[in-house]
Motif scaffolding. Structure first.
Motif, PDB file in Angstrom:
ATOM      1  N   ASP A  73       0.355   5.554  -0.273  1.00 14.56           N
ATOM      2  CA  ASP A  73      -0.565   6.670  -0.357  1.00 14.56           C
ATOM      3  C   ASP A  73       0.206   7.953  -0.076  1.00 14.56           C
ATOM      4  O   ASP A  73       0.959   8.025   0.891  1.00 14.56           O
ATOM      5  CB  ASP A  73      -1.696   6.506   0.668  1.00 14.56           C
ATOM      6  CG  ASP A  73      -2.764   7.557   0.484  1.00 14.56           C
ATOM      7  OD1 ASP A  73      -3.700   7.303  -0.282  1.00 14.56           O
ATOM      8  OD2 ASP A  73      -2.659   8.626   1.105  1.00 14.56           O
ATOM      9  N   VAL A  92       0.860  -1.175   0.000  1.00 14.34           N
ATOM     10  CA  VAL A  92       0.000   0.000   0.000  1.00 14.34           C
ATOM     11  C   VAL A  92       0.898   1.227   0.000  1.00 14.34           C
ATOM     12  O   VAL A  92       1.840   1.311   0.789  1.00 14.34           O
ATOM     13  CB  VAL A  92      -0.909   0.045   1.253  1.00 14.34           C
ATOM     14  CG1 VAL A  92      -1.670   1.352   1.307  1.00 14.34           C
ATOM     15  CG2 VAL A  92      -1.845  -1.129   1.276  1.00 14.34           C
ATOM     16  N   HIS A 152      -2.526   7.043  -4.907  1.00 11.83           N
ATOM     17  CA  HIS A 152      -2.442   5.838  -4.103  1.00 11.83           C
ATOM     18  C   HIS A 152      -2.319   4.602  -4.987  1.00 11.83           C
ATOM     19  O   HIS A 152      -2.805   4.565  -6.112  1.00 11.83           O
ATOM     20  CB  HIS A 152      -3.627   5.698  -3.148  1.00 11.83           C
ATOM     21  CG  HIS A 152      -4.940   6.037  -3.781  1.00 11.83           C
ATOM     22  ND1 HIS A 152      -5.412   7.322  -3.828  1.00 11.83           N
ATOM     23  CD2 HIS A 152      -5.868   5.275  -4.402  1.00 11.83           C
ATOM     24  CE1 HIS A 152      -6.576   7.334  -4.436  1.00 11.83           C
ATOM     25  NE2 HIS A 152      -6.868   6.117  -4.812  1.00 11.83           N
ATOM     26  N   HIS A 186      -2.427   0.253  -4.457  1.00 18.44           N
ATOM     27  CA  HIS A 186      -2.633  -0.940  -3.643  1.00 18.44           C
ATOM     28  C   HIS A 186      -2.389  -2.124  -4.573  1.00 18.44           C
ATOM     29  O   HIS A 186      -3.004  -2.215  -5.629  1.00 18.44           O
ATOM     30  CB  HIS A 186      -4.060  -1.025  -3.101  1.00 18.44           C
ATOM     31  CG  HIS A 186      -4.487   0.195  -2.370  1.00 18.44           C
ATOM     32  ND1 HIS A 186      -4.232   0.386  -1.042  1.00 18.44           N
ATOM     33  CD2 HIS A 186      -5.141   1.301  -2.795  1.00 18.44           C
ATOM     34  CE1 HIS A 186      -4.719   1.557  -0.663  1.00 18.44           C
ATOM     35  NE2 HIS A 186      -5.263   2.138  -1.721  1.00 18.44           N
ATOM     36  N   THR A 194      -4.110  -5.078  -8.701  1.00 20.45           N
ATOM     37  CA  THR A 194      -3.497  -3.770  -8.478  1.00 20.45           C
ATOM     38  C   THR A 194      -4.540  -2.680  -8.714  1.00 20.45           C
ATOM     39  O   THR A 194      -5.319  -2.748  -9.657  1.00 20.45           O
ATOM     40  CB  THR A 194      -2.317  -3.557  -9.443  1.00 20.45           C
ATOM     41  OG1 THR A 194      -1.340  -4.560  -9.179  1.00 20.45           O
ATOM     42  CG2 THR A 194      -1.697  -2.189  -9.279  1.00 20.45           C
TER      43      THR A 194
END
Length: 130
Positions: free
Chosen positions: A59, A57, A76, A78, A84
């Motif tokens: 961000d 992760v 961001h 993930h 993805t």
């Protein structure tokens, strides 16, 4: 001590703990608001990175106000076994202290790649004045 008195005492202790927690949580907001009231510019940034058994992760958020202009930016990512996701958001306000008139806008996009397929989306809006 009777059962009712004990319950009342426990309730009073819980209320004091709640009050202390609320005060502790609101103090940074109050201090920040007081600083903002006397500032010519202000900003915020925050970064988060995490790696674990469920993936990665990332961000990143930045926002600020300076000379009548304001912006917000967030990106961001993930990623993990289930795929993805990548997203981006940007918003701004310009007070027209340059040759152009005032303007404001927002842009965002998102992409998801996973075992079920691929998805992408983008959107935006703006307003300009000459």
């Amino acid at each position: 001590m009777s059962g009712k008195a004990r319950i009342h005492e426990e309730e009073s202790v819980r209320n004091l703990v709640r009050l202390a927690a609320a005060t502790a949580l609101s103090l940074p907001v109050l201090v920040g608001a007081a600083g903002l009231a006397s500032a010519d510019s202000a900003g915020y940034f925050g970064d988060t990175v995490g790696v674990g058994p469920l993936g990665l992760v990332y961000d990143d958020t930045d926002s600020g106000v300076h000379d009548g202009d304001a912006f917000y930016h967030n990106q961001h990512v993930h990623t993990g076994e289930l795929g993805t996701f990548v997203g981006h958001t940007y918003s701004w306000v310009d007070d027209a202290d340059d040759e152009d008139g005032p303007s404001a806008g927002h842009y965002g996009d998102a992409t998801s790649i996973n075992p079920l397929g691929f998805y992408t989306h983008s959107h935006g809006s703006f307003a300009d004045s000459d």
